[in-house]
Design an enzyme around this catalytic site. Structure first.
Site, PDB file in Angstrom:
ATOM      1  N   LEU A 274      11.746 -20.486  -3.184  1.00 58.64           N
ATOM      2  CA  LEU A 274      10.725 -19.560  -2.702  1.00 58.64           C
ATOM      3  C   LEU A 274       9.497 -19.704  -3.585  1.00 58.64           C
ATOM      4  O   LEU A 274       9.613 -19.825  -4.804  1.00 58.64           O
ATOM      5  CB  LEU A 274      11.242 -18.109  -2.765  1.00 58.64           C
ATOM      6  CG  LEU A 274      10.208 -17.009  -2.459  1.00 58.64           C
ATOM      7  CD1 LEU A 274       9.849 -17.008  -0.965  1.00 58.64           C
ATOM      8  CD2 LEU A 274      10.733 -15.635  -2.873  1.00 58.64           C
TER       9      LEU A 274
ATOM     10  N   ASP B 207       0.830  -1.205   0.000  1.00 54.09           N
ATOM     11  CA  ASP B 207       0.000   0.000   0.000  1.00 54.09           C
ATOM     12  C   ASP B 207       0.866   1.257   0.000  1.00 54.09           C
ATOM     13  O   ASP B 207       1.932   1.283   0.634  1.00 54.09           O
ATOM     14  CB  ASP B 207      -0.898  -0.016   1.243  1.00 54.09           C
ATOM     15  CG  ASP B 207      -2.083   0.916   1.114  1.00 54.09           C
ATOM     16  OD1 ASP B 207      -2.301   1.482   0.021  1.00 54.09           O
ATOM     17  OD2 ASP B 207      -2.793   1.099   2.118  1.00 54.09           O
TER      18      ASP B 207
ATOM     19  N   HIS C 175       3.250   3.324  -8.967  1.00 53.65           N
ATOM     20  CA  HIS C 175       3.129   1.891  -9.239  1.00 53.65           C
ATOM     21  C   HIS C 175       4.416   1.342  -9.860  1.00 53.65           C
ATOM     22  O   HIS C 175       4.838   0.225  -9.533  1.00 53.65           O
ATOM     23  CB  HIS C 175       1.940   1.627 -10.156  1.00 53.65           C
ATOM     24  CG  HIS C 175       0.622   2.000  -9.550  1.00 53.65           C
ATOM     25  ND1 HIS C 175       0.257   1.626  -8.270  1.00 53.65           N
ATOM     26  CD2 HIS C 175      -0.434   2.720 -10.050  1.00 53.65           C
ATOM     27  CE1 HIS C 175      -0.962   2.085  -8.007  1.00 53.65           C
ATOM     28  NE2 HIS C 175      -1.390   2.747  -9.066  1.00 53.65           N
TER      29      HIS C 175
END
Length: 244
Positions: free
Chosen positions: A132, A21, A38
């Site tokens: 991962l 956020d 972004h």
């Protein structure tokens, strides 16, 4: 030496989920369009993914685009989708090299065909990577996923939690259920879950930081992991009485 409850109940690898956020605020404070935030946020994703395995994270779930984000201005939605396509095309090779399995959770029927194909290609090429597991939530709503899973429940018997988790995984286009979230981080100072991984976060430790997502880096992730490891996770249990 007596084991702490964390040592007794902690899994060998940490599933960390992040609500990324603050991209828009980061850009606005610099007099830039929100789309610049972004793009800067994509750099923070790269830093976080690179640091995660070294910090004991084996599953990393990132909230990239919620089902409610379709309500944003069309040009911003278009930029976010473009960024995702670019990320997939640029980073898939790096994921393979670094042992990172990439998968996308959420609905796919509202995504452009080119993006769906990019997702399927990235998932196929990284399917055998095991250092991962990077899960990116796109057009995602936890409540919608739970409803979709519930629709698959047999009317003749109540499912176990494990069976429901499998149905939930299928609703999210996953080949097996993800592990429950151990640590959820939200950046930018907001303190809410925003319909992210509600089932999986049943016993998650929550860490909120005022750092805006584009500024998030390894030191912020280390601080969150340190806070997580300091917590006493009993999962409803109590410590056994210590004999005389």
């Amino acid at each position: 030496m007596e084991q702490s409850s964390l040592q007794k109940y902690e899994k060998p690898g940490i599933h960390t989920a992040i609500i990324m956020d603050g991209n828009g605020r980061w850009a606005t404070r610099r007099g830039l369009p929100r789309t610049a935030g972004h793009r800067a946020g994509a750099d923070a994703v790269r830093r976080t993914v690179e640091a995660a395995p070294e910090l004991g994270i084996t599953t990393l779930s990132l909230f990239a685009f919620s089902a409610d984000n379709w309500q944003r201005p069309p040009h911003e939605v278009s930029e976010l989708m473009k960024l995702l396509r670019t990320y997939l095309s640029r980073e898939t090779r790096n994921c393979v090299t670094n042992g990172i399995r990439l998968s996308v959770i959420g609905r796919r029927d509202r995504l452009a065909r080119s993006l769906r194909m990019g997702i399927e290609t990235a998932e196929a090429l990284t399917a055998r990577c095991d250092r991962l597991h990077l899960r990116i939530a796109v057009d995602y709503s936890a409540r919608e996923a739970i409803l979709a899973a519930a629709a698959g429940v047999s009317p003749h018997s109540a499912p176990t939690r494990e069976e429901f988790a499998r149905l939930l995984g299928a609703a999210n286009h996953e080949r097996e259920p993800s592990p429950e979230v151990d640590l959820l981080i939200r950046t930018s100072g907001e303190q809410r879950l925003s319909d992210f991984l509600l089932w999986e976060c049943a016993y998650a430790e929550l860490v909120f930081t005022k750092t805006l997502w584009p500024d998030f880096g390894r030191s912020d992730l280390e601080a969150a992991i340190s806070e997580f490891r300091s917590r006493d996770r009993r999962f409803g249990r109590i410590e056994e009485a210590v004999a005389g």
